[in-house]
Design a protein around this motif. Structure first.
Motif, PDB file in Angstrom:
ATOM      1  N   ALA A 184      -7.575  -0.145  -2.561  1.00 43.43           N
ATOM      2  CA  ALA A 184      -8.887   0.390  -2.178  1.00 43.43           C
ATOM      3  C   ALA A 184      -8.813   1.904  -2.011  1.00 43.43           C
ATOM      4  O   ALA A 184      -9.760   2.620  -2.344  1.00 43.43           O
ATOM      5  N   ASP A 185      -7.675   2.385  -1.491  1.00 42.78           N
ATOM      6  CA  ASP A 185      -7.489   3.836  -1.336  1.00 42.78           C
ATOM      7  C   ASP A 185      -7.277   4.521  -2.677  1.00 42.78           C
ATOM      8  O   ASP A 185      -7.753   5.623  -2.892  1.00 42.78           O
ATOM      9  N   LYS A 186      -6.532   3.829  -3.574  1.00 46.27           N
ATOM     10  CA  LYS A 186      -6.218   4.430  -4.868  1.00 46.27           C
ATOM     11  C   LYS A 186      -5.722   3.345  -5.816  1.00 46.27           C
ATOM     12  O   LYS A 186      -4.742   2.666  -5.503  1.00 46.27           O
ATOM     13  N   PRO A 187      -6.381   3.174  -6.962  1.00 44.01           N
ATOM     14  CA  PRO A 187      -5.864   2.209  -7.938  1.00 44.01           C
ATOM     15  C   PRO A 187      -4.414   2.534  -8.271  1.00 44.01           C
ATOM     16  O   PRO A 187      -4.001   3.695  -8.236  1.00 44.01           O
ATOM     17  N   GLY A 188      -3.626   1.499  -8.550  1.00 46.98           N
ATOM     18  CA  GLY A 188      -2.220   1.755  -8.820  1.00 46.98           C
ATOM     19  C   GLY A 188      -1.558   0.674  -9.642  1.00 46.98           C
ATOM     20  O   GLY A 188      -2.127  -0.386  -9.894  1.00 46.98           O
ATOM     21  N   HIS A 189      -0.335   0.969 -10.060  1.00 43.73           N
ATOM     22  CA  HIS A 189       0.509   0.039 -10.795  1.00 43.73           C
ATOM     23  C   HIS A 189       1.364  -0.719  -9.785  1.00 43.73           C
ATOM     24  O   HIS A 189       1.549  -0.267  -8.651  1.00 43.73           O
ATOM     25  N   GLY A 190       1.920  -1.842 -10.198  1.00 42.08           N
ATOM     26  CA  GLY A 190       2.748  -2.649  -9.312  1.00 42.08           C
ATOM     27  C   GLY A 190       3.872  -1.862  -8.675  1.00 42.08           C
ATOM     28  O   GLY A 190       4.100  -1.933  -7.459  1.00 42.08           O
ATOM     29  N   TYR A 191       4.583  -1.077  -9.483  1.00 39.95           N
ATOM     30  CA  TYR A 191       5.701  -0.298  -8.955  1.00 39.95           C
ATOM     31  C   TYR A 191       5.216   0.716  -7.918  1.00 39.95           C
ATOM     32  O   TYR A 191       5.879   0.932  -6.894  1.00 39.95           O
ATOM     33  N   GLU A 192       4.069   1.329  -8.159  1.00 31.50           N
ATOM     34  CA  GLU A 192       3.528   2.292  -7.195  1.00 31.50           C
ATOM     35  C   GLU A 192       3.194   1.604  -5.870  1.00 31.50           C
ATOM     36  O   GLU A 192       3.381   2.193  -4.800  1.00 31.50           O
ATOM     37  N   LEU A 193       2.730   0.368  -5.944  1.00 33.29           N
ATOM     38  CA  LEU A 193       2.417  -0.378  -4.726  1.00 33.29           C
ATOM     39  C   LEU A 193       3.693  -0.703  -3.949  1.00 33.29           C
ATOM     40  O   LEU A 193       3.723  -0.602  -2.722  1.00 33.29           O
ATOM     41  N   ILE A 194       4.750  -1.086  -4.669  1.00 31.92           N
ATOM     42  CA  ILE A 194       6.037  -1.337  -4.022  1.00 31.92           C
ATOM     43  C   ILE A 194       6.498  -0.086  -3.288  1.00 31.92           C
ATOM     44  O   ILE A 194       6.888  -0.137  -2.114  1.00 31.92           O
ATOM     45  N   LYS A 195       6.445   1.057  -3.958  1.00 25.55           N
ATOM     46  CA  LYS A 195       6.866   2.329  -3.362  1.00 25.55           C
ATOM     47  C   LYS A 195       5.989   2.689  -2.158  1.00 25.55           C
ATOM     48  O   LYS A 195       6.494   3.176  -1.143  1.00 25.55           O
ATOM     49  N   ALA A 196       4.684   2.470  -2.272  1.00 20.43           N
ATOM     50  CA  ALA A 196       3.776   2.811  -1.171  1.00 20.43           C
ATOM     51  C   ALA A 196       4.089   1.973   0.070  1.00 20.43           C
ATOM     52  O   ALA A 196       4.068   2.489   1.195  1.00 20.43           O
ATOM     53  N   ILE A 197       4.395   0.698  -0.131  1.00 18.13           N
ATOM     54  CA  ILE A 197       4.743  -0.165   1.006  1.00 18.13           C
ATOM     55  C   ILE A 197       6.069   0.287   1.608  1.00 18.13           C
ATOM     56  O   ILE A 197       6.188   0.420   2.832  1.00 18.13           O
ATOM     57  N   GLU A 198       7.071   0.526   0.763  1.00 12.86           N
ATOM     58  CA  GLU A 198       8.370   1.015   1.248  1.00 12.86           C
ATOM     59  C   GLU A 198       8.194   2.272   2.087  1.00 12.86           C
ATOM     60  O   GLU A 198       8.772   2.399   3.170  1.00 12.86           O
ATOM     61  N   ASP A 199       7.426   3.210   1.566  1.00 15.26           N
ATOM     62  CA  ASP A 199       7.227   4.487   2.249  1.00 15.26           C
ATOM     63  C   ASP A 199       6.499   4.291   3.575  1.00 15.26           C
ATOM     64  O   ASP A 199       6.853   4.913   4.580  1.00 15.26           O
ATOM     65  N   ARG A 200       5.500   3.434   3.581  1.00 21.99           N
ATOM     66  CA  ARG A 200       4.683   3.227   4.784  1.00 21.99           C
ATOM     67  C   ARG A 200       5.499   2.653   5.931  1.00 21.99           C
ATOM     68  O   ARG A 200       5.242   2.970   7.091  1.00 21.99           O
ATOM     69  N   VAL A 201       6.482   1.808   5.602  1.00 18.73           N
ATOM     70  CA  VAL A 201       7.287   1.167   6.650  1.00 18.73           C
ATOM     71  C   VAL A 201       8.648   1.844   6.816  1.00 18.73           C
ATOM     72  O   VAL A 201       9.538   1.298   7.463  1.00 18.73           O
ATOM     73  N   GLY A 202       8.814   3.014   6.232  1.00 24.03           N
ATOM     74  CA  GLY A 202      10.040   3.782   6.396  1.00 24.03           C
ATOM     75  C   GLY A 202      11.281   3.072   5.897  1.00 24.03           C
ATOM     76  O   GLY A 202      12.361   3.247   6.440  1.00 24.03           O
ATOM     77  N   GLY A 203      11.115   2.223   4.875  1.00 20.32           N
ATOM     78  CA  GLY A 203      12.258   1.518   4.310  1.00 20.32           C
ATOM     79  C   GLY A 203      12.620   0.240   5.040  1.00 20.32           C
ATOM     80  O   GLY A 203      13.588  -0.419   4.690  1.00 20.32           O
ATOM     81  N   ALA A 204      11.849  -0.135   6.061  1.00 18.50           N
ATOM     82  CA  ALA A 204      12.142  -1.362   6.808  1.00 18.50           C
ATOM     83  C   ALA A 204      11.931  -2.602   5.952  1.00 18.50           C
ATOM     84  O   ALA A 204      12.471  -3.657   6.243  1.00 18.50           O
TER      85      ALA A 204
END
Length: 157
Positions: A23-43
């Motif tokens: 909803a914030d920004k259309p993206g590719h699967g890999y970009e979504l994986i990276k966005a989640i990783e970044d949001r949780v600080g690698g947890a």
């Protein structure tokens, strides 16, 4: 909750996360994986085996559209139905993203998400290669040398 200690998200939460990010920004699967990783600080680092089936489900539900106009990778964008679903579940969505932000803050000095992803990628690659069948002596030596070289490089950093 959290990374290797168990499930990071409750059942169905990943749908909200993916939809919220799209909803914030259309993206590719890999970009979504990276966005989640970044949001949780690698947890937590979601695998493609979790992300892509969820994206397929969201597409089948009519919550996202899929486009390949930008090249070979699929671009996911939210639909009006997806926005309505997010709005109908606003409290849950807010709570899930708050948990993610809290995990990211707790891991502020933790492992960089890129390293977590790379470790998981290495483990999967080695496992898949070993599952293909027996290794020759030369293949065994090549893989062992690559792993030893990587360990030495990391140790020197």
């Amino acid at each position: 909750r959290g990374g290797s200690m168990g499930r990071f998200f409750d059942h169905g939460d990943l749908r909200f996360v993916i939809l919220g990010l799209i909803a914030d920004k259309p993206g590719h699967g890999y970009e979504l994986i990276k966005a989640i990783e970044d949001r949780v600080g690698g947890a937590y680092s979601p695998s493609p085996g979790v992300i892509y089936p969820t994206l397929t489900l969201l597409d089948e539900l009519g919550y996202v559209t899929v486009s390949t106009e930008t090249g070979p990778r699929k671009l996911y964008a939210i639909t009006d139905e997806g926005l309505a679903f997010l709005e109908a579940n606003r409290d849950t969505v807010t709570a899930v993203f708050a948990r993610m932000d809290e995990a990211g803050e707790r891991r502020g000095g933790g492992t960089a998400p890129q390293i977590v992803r790379a470790i998981e990628n290495l483990k999967l690659t080695v496992r898949l290669r070993l599952d293909r069948g027996p290794l020759s002596e030369a293949e065994t030596e090549t893989i062992a040398k690559a792993l030893d070289d990587a360990a030495a490089t990391i140790e020197r950093s």
